[in-house]
Design a protein around this motif. Structure first.
Motif, PDB file in Angstrom:
ATOM      1  N   GLY A   1     -97.698-117.246 -39.651  1.00 16.26           N
ATOM      2  CA  GLY A   1     -96.842-117.408 -38.142  1.00 16.26           C
ATOM      3  C   GLY A   1     -97.921-117.882 -37.252  1.00 16.26           C
ATOM      4  N   MET A   2     -98.973-117.279 -37.271  1.00 17.03           N
ATOM      5  CA  MET A   2     -99.975-117.613 -36.194  1.00 17.03           C
ATOM      6  C   MET A   2    -100.450-119.088 -36.467  1.00 17.03           C
ATOM      7  SD  MET A   2    -103.690-115.685 -35.233  1.00 17.03           S
ATOM      8  CE  MET A   2    -104.186-116.244 -36.695  1.00 17.03           C
ATOM      9  N   GLU A   3    -100.510-119.376 -37.852  1.00 15.54           N
ATOM     10  CA  GLU A   3    -100.870-120.765 -37.902  1.00 15.54           C
ATOM     11  C   GLU A   3     -99.772-121.935 -37.544  1.00 15.54           C
ATOM     12  OE1 GLU A   3    -102.243-120.105 -41.758  1.00 15.54           O
ATOM     13  OE2 GLU A   3    -104.063-119.364 -41.256  1.00 15.54           O
ATOM     14  N   LEU A   4     -98.634-121.503 -37.749  1.00 11.80           N
ATOM     15  CA  LEU A   4     -97.442-122.057 -37.025  1.00 11.80           C
ATOM     16  C   LEU A   4     -97.535-122.183 -35.494  1.00 11.80           C
ATOM     17  CD1 LEU A   4     -94.593-120.972 -39.342  1.00 11.80           C
ATOM     18  CD2 LEU A   4     -95.707-123.125 -39.566  1.00 11.80           C
ATOM     19  N   GLY A   5     -98.213-121.231 -35.003  1.00 11.94           N
ATOM     20  CA  GLY A   5     -98.162-121.202 -33.509  1.00 11.94           C
ATOM     21  C   GLY A   5     -97.345-120.122 -32.904  1.00 11.94           C
ATOM     22  N   ALA A   6     -96.831-119.318 -33.803  1.00  4.92           N
ATOM     23  CA  ALA A   6     -96.017-117.954 -33.531  1.00  4.92           C
ATOM     24  C   ALA A   6     -96.686-116.909 -33.261  1.00  4.92           C
ATOM     25  CB  ALA A   6     -94.740-117.980 -34.821  1.00  4.92           C
ATOM     26  N   THR A   7     -97.297-116.556 -32.309  1.00  2.00           N
ATOM     27  CA  THR A   7     -98.321-115.716 -32.180  1.00  2.00           C
ATOM     28  C   THR A   7     -97.727-114.290 -32.019  1.00  2.00           C
ATOM     29  OG1 THR A   7     -98.368-116.147 -29.851  1.00  2.00           O
ATOM     30  CG2 THR A   7    -100.440-116.393 -30.966  1.00  2.00           C
ATOM     31  N   THR A   8     -96.299-114.290 -31.711  1.00  2.00           N
ATOM     32  CA  THR A   8     -95.635-113.033 -31.878  1.00  2.00           C
ATOM     33  C   THR A   8     -95.797-112.147 -33.212  1.00  2.00           C
ATOM     34  OG1 THR A   8     -94.337-113.900 -29.954  1.00  2.00           O
ATOM     35  CG2 THR A   8     -93.551-111.778 -30.871  1.00  2.00           C
TER      36      THR A   8
ATOM     37  N   THR B   1     -86.292-115.139 -39.419  1.00  2.00           N
ATOM     38  CA  THR B   1     -85.480-115.568 -40.857  1.00  2.00           C
ATOM     39  C   THR B   1     -84.649-116.600 -40.055  1.00  2.00           C
ATOM     40  OG1 THR B   1     -85.827-113.658 -41.539  1.00  2.00           O
ATOM     41  CG2 THR B   1     -84.201-114.800 -42.522  1.00  2.00           C
ATOM     42  N   GLY B   2     -83.866-116.286 -39.057  1.00  2.00           N
ATOM     43  CA  GLY B   2     -82.910-117.332 -38.655  1.00  2.00           C
ATOM     44  C   GLY B   2     -83.319-118.246 -37.494  1.00  2.00           C
ATOM     45  N   ASN B   3     -84.587-118.091 -37.288  1.00  2.00           N
ATOM     46  CA  ASN B   3     -85.100-118.973 -36.255  1.00  2.00           C
ATOM     47  C   ASN B   3     -85.212-120.377 -36.446  1.00  2.00           C
ATOM     48  OD1 ASN B   3     -87.037-120.067 -34.339  1.00  2.00           O
ATOM     49  ND2 ASN B   3     -87.964-118.145 -34.020  1.00  2.00           N
ATOM     50  N   PRO B   4     -84.545-121.203 -35.670  1.00  2.00           N
ATOM     51  CA  PRO B   4     -84.310-122.507 -35.918  1.00  2.00           C
ATOM     52  C   PRO B   4     -85.716-123.308 -36.108  1.00  2.00           C
ATOM     53  CG  PRO B   4     -83.447-122.218 -33.844  1.00  2.00           C
ATOM     54  CD  PRO B   4     -83.694-120.756 -34.318  1.00  2.00           C
ATOM     55  N   ILE B   5     -86.625-123.158 -35.160  1.00  2.00           N
ATOM     56  CA  ILE B   5     -87.948-123.605 -35.006  1.00  2.00           C
ATOM     57  C   ILE B   5     -88.523-123.341 -36.382  1.00  2.00           C
ATOM     58  CG2 ILE B   5     -90.027-123.945 -34.027  1.00  2.00           C
ATOM     59  CD1 ILE B   5     -88.741-123.062 -31.396  1.00  2.00           C
ATOM     60  N   PHE B   6     -88.623-122.000 -36.657  1.00  2.00           N
ATOM     61  CA  PHE B   6     -89.203-121.577 -38.020  1.00  2.00           C
ATOM     62  C   PHE B   6     -88.544-121.988 -39.057  1.00  2.00           C
ATOM     63  CE2 PHE B   6     -90.345-118.006 -40.823  1.00  2.00           C
ATOM     64  CZ  PHE B   6     -91.659-117.540 -40.190  1.00  2.00           C
TER      65      PHE B   6
ATOM     66  N   ALA C   1     -99.234-131.775 -40.150  1.00  2.00           N
ATOM     67  CA  ALA C   1     -98.814-130.535 -39.876  1.00  2.00           C
ATOM     68  C   ALA C   1     -98.501-129.531 -41.092  1.00  2.00           C
ATOM     69  CB  ALA C   1     -97.946-130.707 -38.796  1.00  2.00           C
ATOM     70  N   ASP C   2     -97.605-130.208 -41.884  1.00  2.00           N
ATOM     71  CA  ASP C   2     -97.095-129.323 -42.898  1.00  2.00           C
ATOM     72  C   ASP C   2     -98.061-128.971 -44.157  1.00  2.00           C
ATOM     73  OD1 ASP C   2     -94.730-129.814 -41.912  1.00  2.00           O
ATOM     74  OD2 ASP C   2     -94.312-131.452 -43.058  1.00  2.00           O
ATOM     75  N   VAL C   3     -99.296-129.355 -43.980  1.00  2.10           N
ATOM     76  CA  VAL C   3    -100.389-129.121 -44.887  1.00  2.10           C
ATOM     77  C   VAL C   3    -100.691-127.553 -44.778  1.00  2.10           C
ATOM     78  CG1 VAL C   3    -102.859-129.200 -45.570  1.00  2.10           C
ATOM     79  CG2 VAL C   3    -101.380-131.165 -44.938  1.00  2.10           C
ATOM     80  N   ILE C   4    -100.881-127.256 -43.405  1.00  2.46           N
ATOM     81  CA  ILE C   4    -100.850-125.883 -42.941  1.00  2.46           C
ATOM     82  C   ILE C   4     -99.846-124.826 -43.366  1.00  2.46           C
ATOM     83  CG2 ILE C   4    -101.203-124.538 -40.784  1.00  2.46           C
ATOM     84  CD1 ILE C   4    -103.609-126.398 -41.134  1.00  2.46           C
TER      85      ILE C   4
ATOM     86  N   GLN D   1    -114.791-124.456 -41.849  1.00  2.33           N
ATOM     87  CA  GLN D   1    -114.473-123.531 -40.659  1.00  2.33           C
ATOM     88  C   GLN D   1    -113.587-124.083 -39.834  1.00  2.33           C
ATOM     89  OE1 GLN D   1    -115.662-123.612 -37.028  1.00  2.33           O
ATOM     90  NE2 GLN D   1    -114.670-121.881 -37.000  1.00  2.33           N
ATOM     91  N   HIS D   2    -112.225-123.667 -39.892  1.00  2.00           N
ATOM     92  CA  HIS D   2    -111.171-124.135 -39.336  1.00  2.00           C
ATOM     93  C   HIS D   2    -110.312-122.924 -38.883  1.00  2.00           C
ATOM     94  CE1 HIS D   2    -107.535-126.521 -38.494  1.00  2.00           C
ATOM     95  NE2 HIS D   2    -108.207-127.278 -38.221  1.00  2.00           N
ATOM     96  N   PRO D   3    -109.591-122.894 -37.811  1.00  2.00           N
ATOM     97  CA  PRO D   3    -108.975-121.755 -37.528  1.00  2.00           C
ATOM     98  C   PRO D   3    -107.570-121.656 -38.425  1.00  2.00           C
ATOM     99  CG  PRO D   3    -108.721-123.405 -35.774  1.00  2.00           C
ATOM    100  CD  PRO D   3    -109.691-123.935 -36.843  1.00  2.00           C
ATOM    101  N   SER D   4    -107.124-122.704 -39.002  1.00  2.00           N
ATOM    102  CA  SER D   4    -105.869-122.326 -39.742  1.00  2.00           C
ATOM    103  C   SER D   4    -105.951-122.798 -41.309  1.00  2.00           C
ATOM    104  CB  SER D   4    -104.834-123.249 -38.933  1.00  2.00           C
ATOM    105  OG  SER D   4    -105.141-124.521 -38.939  1.00  2.00           O
ATOM    106  N   THR D   5    -107.291-122.613 -41.653  1.00  2.00           N
ATOM    107  CA  THR D   5    -107.255-122.862 -43.258  1.00  2.00           C
ATOM    108  C   THR D   5    -107.503-121.641 -43.865  1.00  2.00           C
ATOM    109  OG1 THR D   5    -109.506-123.483 -42.993  1.00  2.00           O
ATOM    110  CG2 THR D   5    -108.062-124.933 -43.064  1.00  2.00           C
TER     111      THR D   5
END
Lengths: 440, 243, 184
Positions: free
Chosen positions: A152-159, A224-229, A422-425, A46-50
């Motif tokens: 995206g959400m698991e990366l923290g990108a809620t938008t 696609t071009g987002n540097p953080i992404f 962090a890359d596992v996610i 039970q984990h939010p990002s698995t």
């Protein structure tokens, strides 16, 4: 040091601490004392990002994952066994709930298998086949949208999550219009489809394509071009072609390694060879490549859907053989979608033989000649294969689903070991495993 | 079943007894009565009817299409390795445009490796193993079914291996197709098929302490009767059914 | 949980109950307990169109220690059951459970060896939500009904009294198999 929350246990490889919660300082202190930074972290089930009830067991040294293992089976539903106690038509009700993001692929794969056993592949009406393709491609859109949204959400990108679910709702509106249900449709049946499209469906479909063509570029602009992404995704979850082949990975994971293997092209079914579309690939072998492939596949799916609309000719959607065609005539009643009262009145009132026939077909079902078959479709996750065995009875003797999520998830260890925690996610999200399909 | 599944390592040829052979169609079931009802009477007047159900039997040459080519190549490649094809391939079935090789279990690994490596065969992708439990097929109850796909040639074939219930051992294909790791664990979990040489043959879906192998035919569905307002509906496997 | 639990019954306690209920219902934090198909509908409910934020619930907590509502969204397997109970035990009081979908409520169509036939075998359930899967609107409805329930929840001596009454009613209730009437 012993606390109730972190009990040490001596193993051949040194002391192992089982952490069950509690004071973090104590845990850290005891880990420091053992003078290495090796910790075994249990992520899930039970984990939010698995991605559902996936359990990851990671051995980490500082921030580096030295070993990674999956624990699965937390959603094992026994669907394959349940199928053996229902008749062939009822089977679709179960298989649609396996990989719940790709219901139409499960149903179509199963039905193609049953039809092959029956030997009626050539009798399936064209309209039913075109509609199956149409529904599958719509489903590919909705599945990829969820993958991108939750990834995206698991990366923290809620938008991107909000965007993905916004567009998925548009697809689900269509599904609801066509089948009456948002998910778990059981709409594709052995022999064809449960019913025809309702009036106005094609217009709404055209409207949808227009909206999607406007919305899809937004993902490019956003991500696609987002540097953080890019920084989070590029070179993460690396699996090259050799690894893919050895581990049996298919779908976007395989295509991100540069091999344009897509069953729609290499082993066509449902007349895919007559549609005009491309199989996108990437040569980066990483999560970013898989993301780009999914985006491009959605565009290609829209192309196929447009071609489907052009091919829709009026006609039946179920085989003419009344010994197989499930006698469903659905209509909207006061309590929702159900058997049409006119149809029931017709059977009950006009012909004794029709009534007997209806009764036999519904209570017993049809018999399928003994034998076995393997049919595969290209689901959004990869090769979805169905091994159907019949013993000549009214019920499947054995149905086995080779689910792409199950097979691809094996690659998790190869993708994650040596990388950051962090890359596992990111790696798991790029495989896009759906636990309903993995565990069945 | 009590012995350690990993004990034999690569020497699985040593102790695996060949399963009984059957080149005809396998009888998997006997249907009785008109409707094959499993309980209750048969009032149709055909209650004494007995019919056997047989799986499609061995095909004879030519198989048609590319099937002959694959069969020739495989036999040739096996002969090159000093293995008599007739020893390895129990029978070849062609049914519904699908090619099935029934392989003797002691030669499975060699055949699979040949299928993978021979340039004319090149079945690079294994889509896992599916267990089937034929209760009525005495001496060959457990079947392991592998589907191999060749991306190079665009072909797909099926390998079928059988083992008796009393000795459910089949050599593992993990060394040839690493993808079979989880698939074989799944088949072990559900059918109790022991894959000799598998690196870690443990339960994968069911809890570790689970008793029995739930998808065998002699394992009950495990449903409970549903009660509601004076009515009781038995579990799906307890109801009267027709087959 | 605090001072209000120790108040004697009477006007003050009922006033505190109302205030506490109002505050609690307006900021329920659900734990992310997605299991199967229903989890996707639960996420949809949290996303744009259905917008769970309207009810102060958009924050799905990753840690059960910060959550007070568990939405059991999907089928619970025998293997998952101990995990589910542990997550429930880790949630602080007061806590509520919505059993979302028929699989969680009764096992649904999966009446077999693998699935727990109703999550109420493991944790107490406040709201049973039918559907396979329930639409987001149905989940919203269940949540609003739960809000009503939270608003009416008792504290201190009143809570003990309510629990006793509920137990008595349950003991007197007719077993399902002995009930008569239409099957609905």
């Amino acid at each position: 040091m012993t606390t109730p929350h972190a009990t040490p246990r001596a193993t051949t490889e040194g002391t192992v601490y089982t952490v069950t919660g509690g004071d973090w300082d104590e845990v850290v202190e005891s880990a420091v004392k053992s003078d290495d930074e090796r910790i075994i972290v249990n992520m899930g089930p039970q984990h939010p990002s698995t991605h559902g009830v996936l359990r990851l067991i990671l051995e980490i040294d500082g921030e580096t994952v030295t070993e990674a293992r999956c624990g699965i089976g937390y959603l094992h539903t026994g669907i394959e066994k349940n199928l053996e106690f229902r008749n062939w038509t009822q089977g679709t009700t179960f298989v649609t709930r396996m990989d719940y993001l790709t219901p139409f692929f499960n149903e179509t794969a199963y039905c193609l298998g049953v039809e092959k056993l029956l030997g009626i592949e050539d009798q399936i009406p064209d309209r039913a086949t075109v509609l199956r393709v149409l529904l599958m491609e719509l489903n590919r859109l909705s599945s990829h949208l969820v993958c991108i949204a939750t990834g995206g959400m698991e990366l923290g990108a809620t938008t991107i999550m909000i965007y993905g679910f916004r567009d998925r709702e548009l697809v689900l509106d269509l599904f609801e219009l066509f089948t009456g249900l948002r998910m778990n449709h059981a709409f594709v049946r052995p022999g064809g489809l449960a019913q025809d499209l309702p009036p106005g469906a094609v217009d709404q479909l055209r409207e949808f394509i227009k909206t999607m063509k406007k919305n899809l570029p937004e993902y490019d602009k956003l991500a696609t071009g987002n540097p953080i992404f890019k920084a989070r995704m590029q070179d993460v979850g690396y699996l090259d072609l050799t690894g893919c082949m050895a581990l049996g990975a298919t779908g976007p994971v395989l295509r991100s390694a540069g091999l344009p293997h897509d069953l729609r092209k290499t082993d066509p079914y449902c007349g895919y060879e007559t549609y005009d579309f491309e199989v996108p690939t990437a040569d980066t072998c990483d999560s970013y490549g898989r993301f780009l492939i999914r985006l491009e596949e959605m565009r290609q799916s829209l192309r196929i859907i447009e071609q489907c609309i052009e091919r829709l000719e009026p006609g039946p959607v179920m085989v003419a053989d009344k010994k197989i065609a499930w006698p469903a005539q659905l209509a909207l009643g006061a309590d929702g979608l159900g058997n049409s009262l006119d149809h029931i009145r017709n059977i009950m009132g006009t012909s004794m033989e029709a009534l007997i026939h209806h009764f036999k077909l519904v209570t017993e079902g049809f018999r399928v000649p003994a034998g076995q078959t393997y049919t595969a479709v290209e689901s959004p996750k990869g090769e979805l294969g169905v091994h159907v065995v019949s013993d000549g009875g009214t019920r499947p003797y054995r149905v086995h689903f080779r689910d792409p999520s199950f097979t691809n998830l094996q690659a998790m260890a190869a993708m994650c070991e040596g990388g950051q925690v962090a890359d596992v996610i990111v790696a798991v999200a790029s495989i896009d495993p759906v636990m309903g399909g993995v565990d069945r | 079943m009590t012995e350690n599944p990993n004990a034999n390592g690569d020497e699985h040829n040593a102790n695996a007894v060949p399963a009984p052979r059957d080149t005809g169609g396998e009888v998997i079931r006997v249907r009785k009565g008109m409707f094959g009802a499993n309980n209750g009477g048969d009032t149709s007047g055909y209650g004494g009817l007995i019919r056997t159900v047989t799986l499609p039997g061995a095909a004879s040459r030519p198989y048609g299409g590319w099937f002959d080519e694959v069969a020739d190549e495989l036999e040739g490649a096996l002969e090159e390795q000093d293995l008599l094809p007739a020893n390895a391939i129990e029978k070849t079935v062609v049914d519904r445009d699908e090619l099935t090789f029934h392989i003797a279990r002691e030669h499975l690994v060699q055949v699979a490796r040949t299928l993978r490596d021979d340039p004319a065969l090149r079945f690079e992708l294994c889509t896992g193993v599916s267990g089937v439990h034929f209760l009525g097929d005495k001496g060959r109850e457990l079947h392991a079914v592998y589907h191999l796909r060749s991306l190079t040639h665009g072909r797909i074939i099926r390998l079928e291996v059988s083992a008796p219930d009393s000795d459910p051992h089949i050599p593992s294909l993990v060394a040839v197709y690493p993808t079979n790791d989880w698939h074989e664990r799944e088949a072990y979990d559900f059918f109790g098929l022991i894959f000799d040489g598998h690196p870690a043959l443990t339960r994968i879906m069911m809890p570790d302490d689970w008793q029995g192998f739930p998808q065998r035919k002699d394992y009950p569905l495990g449903g409970i009767a549903v009660e509601y307002k004076g009515a009781q509906i038995p579990a799906p496997d307890q109801r009267r059914s027709y087959s | 949980m605090g001072l209000e639990e120790k108040l004697p019954s009477g006007f003050v306690l009922t006033t505190v109950e109302q205030a506490a209920g109002w505050v609690r219902k307006a900021s329920v934090f659900p734990a992310t307990f997605g299991l199967a198909c229903c989890a996707i509908e639960m996420m949809t409910t949290g996303a744009g169109r259905y917008d769970l934020a309207r009810f102060g619930m958009e924050v799905f907590r990753g840690s059960p220690r910060q959550a007070d509502l568990m939405i059991v969204a999907g089928r619970v397997s025998q293997k998952m059951a101990p995990v589910l109970r542990q997550v429930y035990d880790q949630m602080p009081n007061p806590k509520w459970v919505i059993s979302m979908g028929v699989c969680a409520s009764s096992g649904g169509m999966f009446n077999n060896y693998a699935i727990v036939q109703g999550v109420d075998h493991i944790v107490p359930v406040d709201i049973y939500l039918p559907g396979c899967p329930p639409r987001p609107e149905m989940l919203l409805d269940a949540i609003l009904k739960l809000h009503q329930k939270i608003q009416g929840s008792k504290l201190g001596v009143n809570a003990e009294e309510a629990a006793r009454e509920a137990e008595e009613a349950a003991l007197k209730a007719l077993p399902l198999i002995e009930m008569k009437g239409l099957l609905r």
